[in-house]
Design a protein around this motif. Structure first.
Motif, short mmCIF file in Angstrom:
data_model
loop_
_atom_site.label_atom_id
_atom_site.label_comp_id
_atom_site.label_asym_id
_atom_site.label_seq_id
_atom_site.Cartn_x
_atom_site.Cartn_y
_atom_site.Cartn_z
N GLU A 131 0.84 -1.21 0.00
CA GLU A 131 0.00 0.00 0.00
C GLU A 131 0.88 1.26 0.00
OE1 GLU A 131 -3.85 -1.85 2.41
OE2 GLU A 131 -2.39 -0.65 3.50
N ARG A 132 1.93 1.25 0.83
CA ARG A 132 2.82 2.42 0.87
C ARG A 132 3.50 2.65 -0.48
NH1 ARG A 132 6.02 1.05 6.43
NH2 ARG A 132 4.22 1.03 7.80
N ALA A 133 3.92 1.54 -1.11
CA ALA A 133 4.58 1.64 -2.42
C ALA A 133 3.62 2.22 -3.45
CB ALA A 133 5.07 0.26 -2.85
N LEU A 134 2.36 1.79 -3.39
CA LEU A 134 1.34 2.29 -4.33
C LEU A 134 1.13 3.79 -4.13
CD1 LEU A 134 -0.86 1.83 -6.49
CD2 LEU A 134 -2.43 1.30 -4.62
N VAL A 135 0.97 4.22 -2.88
CA VAL A 135 0.77 5.65 -2.57
C VAL A 135 1.96 6.47 -3.08
CG1 VAL A 135 0.63 7.34 -0.68
CG2 VAL A 135 -0.77 5.27 -0.61
N SER A 136 3.16 5.97 -2.83
CA SER A 136 4.38 6.65 -3.26
C SER A 136 4.43 6.77 -4.79
CB SER A 136 5.58 5.87 -2.73
OG SER A 136 6.76 6.41 -3.20
N SER A 137 4.08 5.69 -5.50
CA SER A 137 4.07 5.72 -6.98
C SER A 137 3.06 6.72 -7.51
CB SER A 137 3.70 4.34 -7.54
OG SER A 137 4.68 3.42 -7.22
N LEU A 138 1.88 6.75 -6.89
CA LEU A 138 0.84 7.68 -7.35
C LEU A 138 1.26 9.12 -7.12
CD1 LEU A 138 -2.36 5.76 -6.18
CD2 LEU A 138 -1.52 6.01 -8.52
N LYS A 139 1.91 9.39 -5.98
CA LYS A 139 2.39 10.75 -5.70
C LYS A 139 3.44 11.16 -6.73
CE LYS A 139 1.56 11.44 -0.81
NZ LYS A 139 2.09 11.49 0.54
N ARG A 140 4.29 10.21 -7.09
CA ARG A 140 5.35 10.51 -8.07
C ARG A 140 4.74 10.83 -9.43
NH1 ARG A 140 9.85 7.45 -10.96
NH2 ARG A 140 10.84 9.26 -11.86
N ILE A 141 3.70 10.09 -9.83
CA ILE A 141 3.02 10.36 -11.11
C ILE A 141 2.47 11.79 -11.12
CG2 ILE A 141 1.00 9.75 -12.54
CD1 ILE A 141 1.57 6.77 -11.64
#
Length: 196
Positions: A131-141
């Protein structure tokens, strides 16, 4: 085998009993890679989730022209895998390559369900990591769409000050989606602003 860094990391999310720590250590493999060695190559199926004990790796996609598009750097206490490939067991979209000599602890896809059955709280732990990795990826996008290159560099510098010292400039430029010449311009501009 030295699994203490992994156990310490997991214990920050869920608490393992001494018995569970022993079970966990039986399911993981310790590996060493040399600088420039590939942990995973694009097109291969990702068989392991890799936890970095020591070293630094980059995760990148190589396009048809051989151009590298770096999406992530991983250092100590971070993961370095193509999680999409690991979860679905389909060919990887990304390469994972060592920037430094690197030591890893690996979870094998074939035995991870068995491990979850023996230590159910690990499933919760890995869900939170994902979940943390997903949130981080979305923020980067969102950052890539809405921030200037200069702003993206400042955010990287603030969030990962220790990583910048360990990677070549052209790799950081690739991660930021700019040329290394443009990155140099941004850095000299910031240096001037700091002085004035």
């Amino acid at each position: 085998m030295e699994v203490t860094p992994l156990i310490n990391y997991i214990n920050r999310i869920v608490t393992l009993t001494p018995e569970e720590e022993i079970i966990l250590s039986e399911y993981v493999v310790y590996r060493q890679y040399l600088k420039d060695q590939y942990i995973l190559q694009q097109g291969d199926v990702c068989k392991h989730a890799n936890f970095i004990v020591k070293g630094c790796a980059k995760t990148f996609h190589a396009d048809n022209n051989g151009q590298e598009h770096i999406i992530m750097f991983s250092v100590e206490d971070w993961w370095a895998s193509d999680m999409g490939s690991f979860i679905t067991q389909t060919p990887a979209d990304y390469n994972v390559q060592c920037i430094e000599n690197t030591e890893l602890i690996q979870f094998n896809h074939e035995t991870i369900e068995e491990l979850y059955a023996k230590i159910p709280k690990l499933e919760r732990c890995f869900r939170q990591i994902t979940e943390r990795a997903l949130v981080s990826s979305l923020k980067r996008i969102v950052r890539n769409f809405s921030k200037t290159a200069k702003e993206r560099y400042i955010i990287f510098k603030e969030n990962y000050p220790e990583i910048e010292q360990r990677i070549p400039q052209y790799m950081l430029a690739s991660y930021l989606g700019i040329s290394k010449e443009f990155l140099s311009k941004i850095k000299s501009q910031l240096a001037k602003e700091t002085k004035s």
